[in-house]
Design a protein around this motif. Structure first.
Motif, PDB file in Angstrom:
ATOM      1  N   GLN A   1      -3.618  10.234  54.708  1.00 24.35           N
ATOM      2  CA  GLN A   1      -4.682   8.909  54.320  1.00 24.35           C
ATOM      3  C   GLN A   1      -3.876   7.860  54.271  1.00 24.35           C
ATOM      4  O   GLN A   1      -4.655   6.901  53.906  1.00 24.35           O
ATOM      5  CB  GLN A   1      -5.264   9.543  53.104  1.00 24.35           C
ATOM      6  CG  GLN A   1      -6.311  10.969  53.466  1.00 24.35           C
ATOM      7  CD  GLN A   1      -7.483  11.328  52.358  1.00 24.35           C
ATOM      8  OE1 GLN A   1      -7.674  10.384  51.363  1.00 24.35           O
ATOM      9  NE2 GLN A   1      -7.916  12.370  52.498  1.00 24.35           N
ATOM     10  N   PHE A   2      -2.626   7.897  54.320  1.00 22.50           N
ATOM     11  CA  PHE A   2      -2.050   6.596  54.346  1.00 22.50           C
ATOM     12  C   PHE A   2      -2.486   5.778  55.688  1.00 22.50           C
ATOM     13  O   PHE A   2      -2.218   4.488  55.575  1.00 22.50           O
ATOM     14  CB  PHE A   2      -0.433   6.520  54.431  1.00 22.50           C
ATOM     15  CG  PHE A   2       0.072   7.262  53.227  1.00 22.50           C
ATOM     16  CD1 PHE A   2      -0.470   7.256  51.827  1.00 22.50           C
ATOM     17  CD2 PHE A   2       1.434   7.993  53.165  1.00 22.50           C
ATOM     18  CE1 PHE A   2       0.119   7.683  50.742  1.00 22.50           C
ATOM     19  CE2 PHE A   2       1.849   8.562  52.135  1.00 22.50           C
ATOM     20  CZ  PHE A   2       1.241   8.597  50.927  1.00 22.50           C
ATOM     21  N   TYR A   3      -2.845   6.524  56.768  1.00 29.93           N
ATOM     22  CA  TYR A   3      -3.028   5.867  57.976  1.00 29.93           C
ATOM     23  C   TYR A   3      -4.329   5.221  58.248  1.00 29.93           C
ATOM     24  O   TYR A   3      -5.393   5.843  57.989  1.00 29.93           O
ATOM     25  CB  TYR A   3      -2.749   6.995  59.110  1.00 29.93           C
ATOM     26  CG  TYR A   3      -1.374   7.355  59.031  1.00 29.93           C
ATOM     27  CD1 TYR A   3      -0.273   6.521  59.617  1.00 29.93           C
ATOM     28  CD2 TYR A   3      -0.894   8.474  58.535  1.00 29.93           C
ATOM     29  CE1 TYR A   3       1.125   7.032  59.555  1.00 29.93           C
ATOM     30  CE2 TYR A   3       0.581   8.934  58.320  1.00 29.93           C
ATOM     31  CZ  TYR A   3       1.298   7.954  58.995  1.00 29.93           C
ATOM     32  OH  TYR A   3       2.753   8.336  59.053  1.00 29.93           O
ATOM     33  N   ARG A   4      -4.400   4.213  58.829  1.00 30.43           N
ATOM     34  CA  ARG A   4      -5.517   3.377  59.141  1.00 30.43           C
ATOM     35  C   ARG A   4      -6.005   3.838  60.199  1.00 30.43           C
ATOM     36  O   ARG A   4      -5.487   4.127  60.991  1.00 30.43           O
ATOM     37  CB  ARG A   4      -5.232   1.821  59.423  1.00 30.43           C
ATOM     38  CG  ARG A   4      -4.946   0.941  58.158  1.00 30.43           C
ATOM     39  CD  ARG A   4      -4.535  -0.358  58.342  1.00 30.43           C
ATOM     40  NE  ARG A   4      -3.224  -0.770  59.145  1.00 30.43           N
ATOM     41  CZ  ARG A   4      -2.081  -0.821  58.260  1.00 30.43           C
ATOM     42  NH1 ARG A   4      -2.389  -0.944  57.022  1.00 30.43           N
ATOM     43  NH2 ARG A   4      -1.042  -1.044  58.879  1.00 30.43           N
ATOM     44  N   GLY A   5      -7.488   4.166  60.230  1.00 32.08           N
ATOM     45  CA  GLY A   5      -8.148   4.831  61.328  1.00 32.08           C
ATOM     46  C   GLY A   5      -8.302   6.266  61.203  1.00 32.08           C
ATOM     47  O   GLY A   5      -9.068   6.712  61.954  1.00 32.08           O
ATOM     48  N   MET A   6      -7.471   6.966  60.626  1.00 34.35           N
ATOM     49  CA  MET A   6      -7.710   8.216  60.543  1.00 34.35           C
ATOM     50  C   MET A   6      -8.639   8.753  59.266  1.00 34.35           C
ATOM     51  O   MET A   6      -8.024   8.871  58.136  1.00 34.35           O
ATOM     52  CB  MET A   6      -6.238   8.842  60.174  1.00 34.35           C
ATOM     53  CG  MET A   6      -5.266   8.849  61.362  1.00 34.35           C
ATOM     54  SD  MET A   6      -3.515   9.351  61.136  1.00 34.35           S
ATOM     55  CE  MET A   6      -3.859  11.235  60.844  1.00 34.35           C
ATOM     56  N   ASP A   7      -9.879   8.548  59.641  1.00 32.72           N
ATOM     57  CA  ASP A   7     -10.663   8.678  58.533  1.00 32.72           C
ATOM     58  C   ASP A   7     -11.764  10.077  58.697  1.00 32.72           C
ATOM     59  O   ASP A   7     -11.380  10.749  57.641  1.00 32.72           O
ATOM     60  CB  ASP A   7     -11.965   7.665  58.647  1.00 32.72           C
ATOM     61  CG  ASP A   7     -11.031   6.295  58.591  1.00 32.72           C
ATOM     62  OD1 ASP A   7     -10.126   6.093  57.995  1.00 32.72           O
ATOM     63  OD2 ASP A   7     -11.550   5.208  59.303  1.00 32.72           O
ATOM     64  N   ILE A   8     -12.109  10.412  59.949  1.00 34.08           N
ATOM     65  CA  ILE A   8     -12.883  11.625  59.766  1.00 34.08           C
ATOM     66  C   ILE A   8     -11.993  12.949  59.734  1.00 34.08           C
ATOM     67  O   ILE A   8     -12.484  13.681  58.758  1.00 34.08           O
ATOM     68  CB  ILE A   8     -13.637  11.935  61.276  1.00 34.08           C
ATOM     69  CG1 ILE A   8     -14.531  10.525  61.232  1.00 34.08           C
ATOM     70  CG2 ILE A   8     -14.288  13.024  61.404  1.00 34.08           C
ATOM     71  CD1 ILE A   8     -15.287  10.192  62.622  1.00 34.08           C
ATOM     72  N   GLY A   9     -10.963  12.825  60.515  1.00 33.11           N
ATOM     73  CA  GLY A   9     -10.069  14.128  60.587  1.00 33.11           C
ATOM     74  C   GLY A   9      -9.215  14.292  59.190  1.00 33.11           C
ATOM     75  O   GLY A   9      -8.824  15.487  58.908  1.00 33.11           O
ATOM     76  N   THR A  10      -9.248  13.280  58.271  1.00 34.06           N
ATOM     77  CA  THR A  10      -8.505  13.379  57.096  1.00 34.06           C
ATOM     78  C   THR A  10      -9.352  13.626  55.881  1.00 34.06           C
ATOM     79  O   THR A  10      -9.170  13.772  54.938  1.00 34.06           O
ATOM     80  CB  THR A  10      -7.591  12.300  56.555  1.00 34.06           C
ATOM     81  OG1 THR A  10      -8.289  11.195  56.621  1.00 34.06           O
ATOM     82  CG2 THR A  10      -6.470  11.997  57.892  1.00 34.06           C
ATOM     83  N   ALA A  11     -10.629  13.642  56.152  1.00 37.48           N
ATOM     84  CA  ALA A  11     -11.866  13.439  55.071  1.00 37.48           C
ATOM     85  C   ALA A  11     -11.443  12.330  54.108  1.00 37.48           C
ATOM     86  O   ALA A  11     -11.736  12.681  53.071  1.00 37.48           O
ATOM     87  CB  ALA A  11     -11.911  15.133  54.593  1.00 37.48           C
ATOM     88  N   LYS A  12     -11.175  11.359  54.497  1.00 33.27           N
ATOM     89  CA  LYS A  12     -10.676  10.199  53.694  1.00 33.27           C
ATOM     90  C   LYS A  12     -12.126   9.868  52.932  1.00 33.27           C
ATOM     91  O   LYS A  12     -13.095   9.740  53.487  1.00 33.27           O
ATOM     92  CB  LYS A  12     -10.351   9.024  54.550  1.00 33.27           C
ATOM     93  CG  LYS A  12      -9.654   7.806  53.769  1.00 33.27           C
ATOM     94  CD  LYS A  12      -9.285   6.624  54.481  1.00 33.27           C
ATOM     95  CE  LYS A  12      -7.844   7.408  55.408  1.00 33.27           C
ATOM     96  NZ  LYS A  12      -7.614   6.256  56.403  1.00 33.27           N
ATOM     97  N   ILE A  13     -11.746   9.632  51.639  1.00 35.00           N
ATOM     98  CA  ILE A  13     -13.041   9.343  50.828  1.00 35.00           C
ATOM     99  C   ILE A  13     -13.320   7.922  51.260  1.00 35.00           C
ATOM    100  O   ILE A  13     -12.885   7.067  51.504  1.00 35.00           O
ATOM    101  CB  ILE A  13     -12.643   9.367  49.418  1.00 35.00           C
ATOM    102  CG1 ILE A  13     -13.778   9.170  48.216  1.00 35.00           C
ATOM    103  CG2 ILE A  13     -11.547   8.225  49.034  1.00 35.00           C
ATOM    104  CD1 ILE A  13     -13.488   9.344  47.010  1.00 35.00           C
ATOM    105  N   THR A  14     -14.866   7.846  51.252  1.00 39.66           N
ATOM    106  CA  THR A  14     -15.495   6.733  51.686  1.00 39.66           C
ATOM    107  C   THR A  14     -15.835   5.588  50.743  1.00 39.66           C
ATOM    108  O   THR A  14     -15.621   5.896  49.566  1.00 39.66           O
ATOM    109  CB  THR A  14     -16.881   7.005  52.361  1.00 39.66           C
ATOM    110  OG1 THR A  14     -17.671   7.676  51.402  1.00 39.66           O
ATOM    111  CG2 THR A  14     -16.778   8.177  53.352  1.00 39.66           C
ATOM    112  N   ALA A  15     -16.053   4.569  50.790  1.00 40.95           N
ATOM    113  CA  ALA A  15     -16.470   3.547  49.898  1.00 40.95           C
ATOM    114  C   ALA A  15     -17.616   3.856  48.886  1.00 40.95           C
ATOM    115  O   ALA A  15     -17.261   3.951  47.690  1.00 40.95           O
ATOM    116  CB  ALA A  15     -16.646   2.362  50.420  1.00 40.95           C
ATOM    117  N   ALA A  16     -18.466   4.367  49.551  1.00 41.90           N
ATOM    118  CA  ALA A  16     -19.703   4.969  48.776  1.00 41.90           C
ATOM    119  C   ALA A  16     -19.195   6.213  47.792  1.00 41.90           C
ATOM    120  O   ALA A  16     -19.330   6.238  46.696  1.00 41.90           O
ATOM    121  CB  ALA A  16     -20.925   5.552  49.615  1.00 41.90           C
ATOM    122  N   GLU A  17     -18.389   6.900  48.180  1.00 44.89           N
ATOM    123  CA  GLU A  17     -17.811   8.363  47.338  1.00 44.89           C
ATOM    124  C   GLU A  17     -16.963   7.721  46.354  1.00 44.89           C
ATOM    125  O   GLU A  17     -16.773   8.366  45.504  1.00 44.89           O
ATOM    126  CB  GLU A  17     -17.103   9.247  48.482  1.00 44.89           C
ATOM    127  CG  GLU A  17     -18.046   9.894  49.190  1.00 44.89           C
ATOM    128  CD  GLU A  17     -17.656  10.601  50.344  1.00 44.89           C
ATOM    129  OE1 GLU A  17     -18.100  11.724  50.938  1.00 44.89           O
ATOM    130  OE2 GLU A  17     -16.159  10.268  50.827  1.00 44.89           O
TER     131      GLU A  17
END
Length: 298
Positions: free
Chosen positions: A39-55
């Motif tokens: 989750q350090f990586y920019r753009g790797m959002d969906i596949g890492t289940a990165k927490i969204t701004a809303a979450e």
């Protein structure tokens, strides 16, 4: 005044670490430090289940989106960054909460752990020797100078790292192994999972990632150099869906491969965290989880 302990929320992927970390931050007046290497990586959002701004629910999050996909993640760099953030957050009278399933990164932030330096010239020479002689020969070379590490390692990349450390420092790589001793006061909360339910949840999560556009995300990152990233290219889901782009796998096959790999990863995470007797385990679906966890973190 007593310095409050650092809080770490740990457990396998898909167990709800991010949600609990946010809830604890809201309850205790804290800020979250990401300890998931991918989750350090920019753009790797969906596949890492990165927490969204809303979450995130307004809770400040640190060390998300700090690297380009072609950069290599460094646990030693993370250690410096995480400890600086912990000091800053506590200095402002708030609570630092680590959240993530990358076990070594969590330990780097929490434990007395020394990282040896690197020597690019030595690394390059050893990698050339690996290409010429093969991993078995390099493992035997390691065995001659560091039999402990040779007995633990099988991955060629790690064998080269162990040889580099020995040549660079004059000490065996095994001498740098971490001790279970906190660098500063800490509390680790582990999420205890039902393994059958977790298997089902991970499969559902991968299919949801596909529906949200995982293939398109991988295609976009591929154009930005994903394959050249030593760390990012190995991320779960991304390596499998690159095969779809190459025409050697279907979306369905890539999804199933990702599910299998994610379940295997979750088992390895559980093995890693279970080995640490300091972790306080709590039921991931306990309706009073937040209250019980917060009580342990005072």
């Amino acid at each position: 005044m007593r310095t409050p302990p650092v809080i770490a929320v740990v457990g396998p992927t898909g167990s709800g670490k991010s949600d609990l970390a946010v809830s604890l931050a809201l309850r205790l007046g804290g800020e979250v430090i990401n300890a998931d290497a991918m989750q350090f990586y920019r753009g790797m959002d969906i596949g890492t289940a990165k927490i969204t701004a809303a979450e995130r629910r307004g809770v400040p999050h640190h060390l998300l989106d700090t690297l380009d996909i072609t950069q290599e993640a460094s646990v030693s760099d993370f250690q410096v960054q995480a400890r600086e953030l912990i000091a800053d957050i506590h200095g402002r009278g708030r609570r630092a909460i680590l959240a993530g399933g990358s076990g070594l990164y969590v330990r780097a932030a929490l434990d007395v752990l020394e990282f040896p330096g690197t020597d690019p010239a030595v690394r390059t020479r050893l990698e050339a020797e690996l290409a010429a002689r093969g991993s078995s020969a390099m493992l035997e070379k390691l065995r001659a100078v560091d039999p402990v590490s040779a007995g633990r390692l099988s991955d060629a990349r790690r064998i080269i790292r162990a040889l580099e450390v020995h040549e660079f420092t004059g000490r065996p790589f095994s001498s740098f192994m971490p001790r279970r001793e906190y660098f500063q006061p800490a509390v680790q909360v582990g999420l205890e999972v039902d393994r059958v339910l977790l298997r089902e949840r991970l499969a559902t999560r991968v299919h949801a990632m596909v529906d949200r556009g995982l293939l398109e995300e991988v295609r976009r990152l591929d154009a930005l150099g994903l394959r050249n990233g030593k760390t990012a290219s190995r991320a779960l889901g991304y390596s499998q869906f690159l095969k779809v782009i190459d025409g050697v796998a279907t979306v369905e096959h890539a999804a199933e491969e990702t599910i299998v790999a994610t379940r295997q990863f979750a088992r390895r995470q559980l093995t890693w965290f279970r080995a640490d007797p300091r972790i306080q385990w709590m039921g991931w679906q306990d309706p009073d989880l937040v209250e019980k966890a917060a009580a342990r973190c005072i």
